[in-house]
Design a protein around this motif. Structure first.
Motif, PDB file in Angstrom:
ATOM      1  N   GLY A  16     -17.710  32.175  -1.890  1.00  0.00           N
ATOM      2  CA  GLY A  16     -16.816  31.034  -1.766  1.00  0.00           C
ATOM      3  C   GLY A  16     -16.224  30.644  -3.100  1.00  0.00           C
ATOM      4  O   GLY A  16     -16.804  30.860  -4.151  1.00  0.00           O
ATOM      5  N   ASN A  21     -11.600  24.749   2.254  1.00  0.00           N
ATOM      6  CA  ASN A  21     -10.520  25.332   3.048  1.00  0.00           C
ATOM      7  C   ASN A  21     -11.003  25.961   4.350  1.00  0.00           C
ATOM      8  O   ASN A  21     -10.243  26.638   5.023  1.00  0.00           O
ATOM      9  N   GLN A  22     -12.259  25.753   4.703  1.00  0.00           N
ATOM     10  CA  GLN A  22     -12.787  26.277   5.956  1.00  0.00           C
ATOM     11  C   GLN A  22     -12.519  25.269   7.073  1.00  0.00           C
ATOM     12  O   GLN A  22     -12.588  24.062   6.867  1.00  0.00           O
ATOM     13  N   ASN A 102      -8.509  21.439   8.261  1.00  0.00           N
ATOM     14  CA  ASN A 102      -8.215  22.861   8.033  1.00  0.00           C
ATOM     15  C   ASN A 102      -8.210  23.669   9.331  1.00  0.00           C
ATOM     16  O   ASN A 102      -8.726  24.769   9.401  1.00  0.00           O
TER      17      ASN A 102
END
Length: 170
Positions: A16, A21-22, A102
């Motif tokens: 990561g 941003n997941q 997101n």
């Protein structure tokens, strides 16, 4: 110690970048927004011998609170009628604040109108059962609902009509 391929090892060695941003979605809180219980023919209705017919109606709504939070509203209306009259009416608006980040619009729509109602329903079901019991009748245990199946049916029907579901509408 964690073995290779173990979850703990995988977490420590994740690639990561530290960015948020997941895709993530979850229930923040839930609450009764509105509850109405009517027992219009009491005490006579407690003497009626015939089994009342139930009319159960559901509606799901979504209202954006801000960019990441949506209020999902599960409305349930139950009317119990017999030949003698109306035994009881229960109207419930049970809501949950859902956080989503997101996620693609299709995922947001699916979570709002299929997954969130599935999460909220058992709690709304209990409120209905308690309200009917508190009105003096046997608790009403609503049958489980396949919200995912209903969502897919409506989505398919809209696609056959030539329109895609608009965000905020089920």
């Amino acid at each position: 110690m964690a073995d290779e391929g173990d979850v703990l090892t995988d977490l420590n060695n994740s690639a990561g970048n530290g960015a948020d941003n997941q895709p993530v979605a979850g229930l923040i809180s839930q609450y009764v927004k509105d509850l109405s219980v009517e027992n219009p023919n009491a005490p006579e209705s407690f003497q009626w011998q015939e089994q009342p017919e139930l009319d159960v109606q559901f509606n799901i709504g979504g209202k954006k609170i801000n960019e990441e939070i949506t209020e999902v509203e599960l409305k349930i209306s139950v009317t119990a009628k017999s030949q003698s009259g109306t035994a009881y009416l229960v109207e419930l608006s049970y809501c949950g604040l859902v956080g989503m980040r997101n996620m693609a619009d299709e995922q947001i729509h699916a979570f709002t109108y299929a997954e969130a109602p599935r999460i909220l329903f058992p709690f709304a079901r209990r409120v209905i059962a308690d309200a009917v019991r508190d009105a003096g009748f046997q608790p009403l245990l609503l049958d489980p609902i396949d919200f995912q199946g209903l969502y897919l049916q409506q989505l398919q029907a809209r696609q056959q009509e030539g329109g895609a579901p608009a965000a905020g509408h089920a």
